[in-house]
Design a protein around this motif. Structure first.
Motif, PDB file in Angstrom:
ATOM      1  N   LYS A 170       0.832  -1.212   0.000  1.00 11.46           N
ATOM      2  CA  LYS A 170       0.000   0.000   0.000  1.00 11.46           C
ATOM      3  C   LYS A 170       0.865   1.259   0.000  1.00 11.46           C
ATOM      4  N   GLU A 171       1.978   1.228  -0.704  1.00 11.92           N
ATOM      5  CA  GLU A 171       2.909   2.353  -0.669  1.00 11.92           C
ATOM      6  C   GLU A 171       2.303   3.631  -1.243  1.00 11.92           C
ATOM      7  N   GLN A 172       1.587   3.532  -2.325  1.00 10.25           N
ATOM      8  CA  GLN A 172       1.000   4.721  -2.938  1.00 10.25           C
ATOM      9  C   GLN A 172      -0.029   5.359  -2.017  1.00 10.25           C
ATOM     10  N   GLU A 173      -0.864   4.541  -1.396  1.00 10.44           N
ATOM     11  CA  GLU A 173      -1.875   5.062  -0.472  1.00 10.44           C
ATOM     12  C   GLU A 173      -1.228   5.776   0.711  1.00 10.44           C
ATOM     13  N   ALA A 174      -0.145   5.202   1.232  1.00  9.75           N
ATOM     14  CA  ALA A 174       0.558   5.820   2.362  1.00  9.75           C
ATOM     15  C   ALA A 174       1.158   7.160   1.967  1.00  9.75           C
ATOM     16  N   ALA A 175       1.773   7.212   0.791  1.00 12.56           N
ATOM     17  CA  ALA A 175       2.387   8.460   0.315  1.00 12.56           C
ATOM     18  C   ALA A 175       1.336   9.554   0.169  1.00 12.56           C
ATOM     19  N   GLN A 176       0.175   9.200  -0.355  1.00 11.40           N
ATOM     20  CA  GLN A 176      -0.894  10.182  -0.529  1.00 11.40           C
ATOM     21  C   GLN A 176      -1.410  10.674   0.823  1.00 11.40           C
ATOM     22  N   ALA A 177      -1.553   9.761   1.792  1.00 12.13           N
ATOM     23  CA  ALA A 177      -2.037  10.143   3.123  1.00 12.13           C
ATOM     24  C   ALA A 177      -1.043  11.068   3.820  1.00 12.13           C
ATOM     25  N   LEU A 178       0.244  10.775   3.699  1.00 12.72           N
ATOM     26  CA  LEU A 178       1.267  11.631   4.295  1.00 12.72           C
ATOM     27  C   LEU A 178       1.277  13.010   3.645  1.00 12.72           C
ATOM     28  N   ALA A 179       1.139  13.048   2.330  1.00 10.08           N
ATOM     29  CA  ALA A 179       1.135  14.333   1.626  1.00 10.08           C
ATOM     30  C   ALA A 179      -0.055  15.192   2.062  1.00 10.08           C
ATOM     31  N   ARG A 180      -1.223  14.567   2.212  1.00  5.72           N
ATOM     32  CA  ARG A 180      -2.408  15.314   2.656  1.00  5.72           C
ATOM     33  C   ARG A 180      -2.205  15.857   4.061  1.00  5.72           C
TER      34      ARG A 180
END
Length: 326
Positions: A170-180
């Protein structure tokens, strides 16, 4: 010389052999493709972590977590753990802010003493924790299922999320959550500064525990969140350390534009009453200006992750009287 009839037989045989070879090749390719499809995109994957390297053969579906950072991470990424350790002995429950996302999660003992037997009974396909918490039982856990450990909870919470996300695919989902989260923290910080005439206010964090009271400094979960927002800290907390143990004689050193207090365990066993009754505490500007705020310990201290961080941002917005930027 080969007759036409013989030549026909040889050609038929050759075509039969070729068909058999092609069929075998196709069957082999199809089986490999099916196995890859069953494993899920990106799997198997080998993850480097605090205890070495672990290969995870397929996308995990049954995950066991042994601390709140792992609870926050997996539920953020849309996975309800099948099992989890209880971190707060005072409540004996999972964090309230994750209750709806862990409604079917089974308890597998406490943070200090997770039950290896209960974990094994759940037949997990991934176990997540940290070296500082459970190094002594890593060998037992890794015999049950692929096990991935961060080095420590707390300050490296963003890197830990990335580690767990890789293990979960789930790397992409984690990156998006951190960016938000980062963008919201930045925007909230700008709004709070604007409320204070363009200068960042000071924020103090005081935790009452069984023993000395703690001033929390910058190298911990809530300290990282406050740094992301861009607020300043009072002198004794403006250090790249974890915390400072203090007694009531230093109560006034907690003063700041905003003071956030919390308690872990039984409040009657802490110095909370002595601190807040102290003349030193009562003379603080934050007390006089009604800017001392009681907040949840399970969020500011134990809610180590993106979801917990957003709740800290909510508390900061309420205290400062600005739009929470949700």
């Amino acid at each position: 010389m080969i007759s036409l009839r013989q030549r026909g037989r040889w050609l038929g045989y050759a075509f039969a052999c070729l068909a058999a070879v092609l069929l075998t090749a196709c069957s082999g390719s199809g089986g490999s493709g099916q196995a890859a499809q069953d494993a899920g995109p990106g799997f198997p994957v080998t993850v480097k972590h605090a205890m070495g390297e672990t290969t995870i053969p397929k996308r995990p579906q049954r995950v066991v977590v042994l601390d709140t950072p792992e609870m926050d991470a997996v539920t953020l990424l849309g996975i309800e753990p099948v099992g989890a350790a209880v971190v707060d002995p005072a409540t004996g429950q999972f964090p309230a802010y994750l209750k709806d996302k862990m409604a079917r999660t089974e308890k597998v003992g406490s943070l200090d003493e997770p039950s290896v037997e209960k974990i094994a009974a759940l037949k997990p396909d991934l176990i997540l924790s940290s070296k500082v918490r459970h190094e002594q039982i890593y060998a037992q856990l890794s015999k049950i299922a692929p096990t991935v450990f961060a080095e420590t909870p707390g300050a490296p919470w963003k890197d830990n999320l990335k580690l767990y996300a890789k293990a979960l695919g789930k790397e992409q989902e984690a990156a998006q959550a951190l960016a938000r989260y980062q963008e919201r923290a930045r925007e909230l910080g700008e709004a709070i500064k604007a409320k204070h005439g363009g200068q960042a206010p000071t924020v103090s964090v005081v935790r009452f525990v069984d023993g000395p009271t703690r001033f929390y400094q910058k190298k911990n979960f809530s300290g990282i969140v406050l740094s992301d927002v861009g607020v300043r800290r009072p002198p004794l907390q403006d250090k790249d350390d974890f915390s400072l143990d203090v007694g009531p004689e230093l109560a006034d050193q907690a003063d700041a534009d905003y003071v956030f207090v919390m308690a872990y365990g039984d409040p009657s066993k802490t110095q909370k009453q002595a601190f807040q009754a102290s003349p030193l505490w009562q003379r603080m500007n934050a007390v006089k200006n009604n800017r001392v705020f009681e907040v949840e310990d399970e969020v500011w201290m134990l809610g180590i992750g993106v979801q917990g961080a957003h709740l800290i941002l909510d508390d900061l917005a309420r205290a400062a009287g600005v739009d929470p930027r949700r």
